[in-house]
Design a protein around this motif. Structure first.
Motif, mmCIF file in Angstrom:
data_model
loop_
_atom_site.group_PDB
_atom_site.id
_atom_site.type_symbol
_atom_site.label_atom_id
_atom_site.label_comp_id
_atom_site.label_asym_id
_atom_site.label_seq_id
_atom_site.Cartn_x
_atom_site.Cartn_y
_atom_site.Cartn_z
ATOM 1 N N MET A 1 1.645 45.223 18.944
ATOM 2 C CA MET A 1 1.758 45.752 20.282
ATOM 3 C C MET A 1 2.397 44.692 21.188
ATOM 4 N N THR A 2 3.246 45.120 22.094
ATOM 5 C CA THR A 2 3.965 44.166 22.926
ATOM 6 C C THR A 2 3.084 43.619 24.042
ATOM 7 N N ALA A 3 3.400 42.404 24.420
ATOM 8 C CA ALA A 3 2.654 41.738 25.492
ATOM 9 C C ALA A 3 3.068 42.317 26.841
ATOM 10 N N LEU A 4 2.173 42.230 27.791
ATOM 11 C CA LEU A 4 2.461 42.651 29.160
ATOM 12 C C LEU A 4 3.325 41.584 29.830
ATOM 13 N N ARG A 5 4.527 41.968 30.225
ATOM 14 C CA ARG A 5 5.412 41.051 30.948
ATOM 15 C C ARG A 5 4.853 40.900 32.357
ATOM 16 N N SER A 6 4.484 39.659 32.715
ATOM 17 C CA SER A 6 3.725 39.452 33.946
ATOM 18 C C SER A 6 4.324 38.379 34.840
ATOM 19 N N LEU A 7 4.092 38.554 36.132
ATOM 20 C CA LEU A 7 4.465 37.566 37.143
ATOM 21 C C LEU A 7 3.207 37.085 37.851
ATOM 22 N N ILE A 8 3.228 35.825 38.244
ATOM 23 C CA ILE A 8 2.152 35.248 39.042
ATOM 24 C C ILE A 8 2.739 34.909 40.412
ATOM 25 N N VAL A 9 2.144 35.464 41.461
ATOM 26 C CA VAL A 9 2.587 35.174 42.825
ATOM 27 C C VAL A 9 1.431 34.473 43.538
ATOM 28 N N GLU A 10 1.616 33.184 43.762
ATOM 29 C CA GLU A 10 0.568 32.321 44.326
ATOM 30 C C GLU A 10 1.259 31.144 44.986
ATOM 31 N N ASN A 11 0.977 30.898 46.278
ATOM 32 C CA ASN A 11 1.674 29.816 46.970
ATOM 33 C C ASN A 11 1.143 28.427 46.629
ATOM 34 N N SER A 12 -0.056 28.325 46.100
ATOM 35 C CA SER A 12 -0.614 27.026 45.722
ATOM 36 C C SER A 12 -0.176 26.664 44.296
ATOM 37 N N ASP A 13 0.525 25.535 44.169
ATOM 38 C CA ASP A 13 0.969 25.088 42.837
ATOM 39 C C ASP A 13 -0.209 24.941 41.888
ATOM 40 N N LYS A 14 -1.273 24.338 42.386
ATOM 41 C CA LYS A 14 -2.470 24.112 41.560
ATOM 42 C C LYS A 14 -3.040 25.432 41.040
ATOM 43 N N ASN A 15 -3.204 26.408 41.930
ATOM 44 C CA ASN A 15 -3.761 27.701 41.525
ATOM 45 C C ASN A 15 -2.817 28.484 40.627
ATOM 46 N N ARG A 16 -1.522 28.365 40.875
ATOM 47 C CA ARG A 16 -0.532 29.052 40.031
ATOM 48 C C ARG A 16 -0.612 28.534 38.600
ATOM 49 N N LYS A 17 -0.691 27.228 38.443
ATOM 50 C CA LYS A 17 -0.802 26.624 37.100
ATOM 51 C C LYS A 17 -2.138 26.978 36.449
ATOM 52 N N LEU A 18 -3.202 27.006 37.250
ATOM 53 C CA LEU A 18 -4.510 27.385 36.725
ATOM 54 C C LEU A 18 -4.490 28.832 36.223
#
Length: 160
Positions: free
Chosen positions: A1-18
């Protein structure tokens, strides 16, 4: 089954990486195809990547992600599932999320089990036939053989 192609929208670099690390470590059904720290980049990535799922923080710099969703809705470009990941516990924001048919509203700190459950909702939604598929099905059913025997196969969770 294919993976869900996803985007992360978060202005904090730390939280985006987390968020990316949590998804990578705990949600094998997710492929992160892009990240955005502002709404303009998020909009561009949505058009470029055509994601199945977008993880959104509420507060993005001096705006909210609802502004982006309203803009996309006006253009009928909301063709993806939405999961909010935010520190906001205010019910007003949760109600706005419901208006955009968000699959989940996860408050920080993120519990991996809750994140995986939200991703499962997105995966389950992806399995459901879309309106385009149903329209094509109805058209083909109406235009099918006018004489002779017609058969219909319906896929069920345990077979046909």
């Amino acid at each position: 089954m294919t993976a869900l192609r996803s985007l992360i929208v978060e202005n904090s670099d730390k939280n985006r990486k987390l968020n990316e690390r949590l998804l990578t470590d705990h949600c094998p059904d997710v492929e992160v195809v892009g990240e955005a720290a502002d709404l303009e980049s998020a909009e561009r990535l949505i058009y470029e990547q055509q994601p199945d799922l977008v993880f959104l923080d509420i507060q993005i710099n001096h705006s909210t992600s609802f502004e982006l969703l309203e803009k996309l809705a006006e253009k009928s470009e909301l063709h993806f599932s939405i999961i909010f990941i935010t520190a906001h516990t205010d019910s007003e924001y949760a109600m706005r999320a419901i208006e955009f048919a968000a699959l989940d509203y996860i408050t920080k700190p993120i519990e991996p089990e809750r994140l995986c459950a939200a991703v499962k909702k997105a995966k389950d939604k992806q399995k459901q036939p879309g309106i385009e598929q149903l329209s094509a099905f109805l058209y083909n059913l109406q235009q099918g053989p006018q004489s002779g025997k017609r058969q219909l196969a319906i896929h069920m969770p345990k077979g046909i």
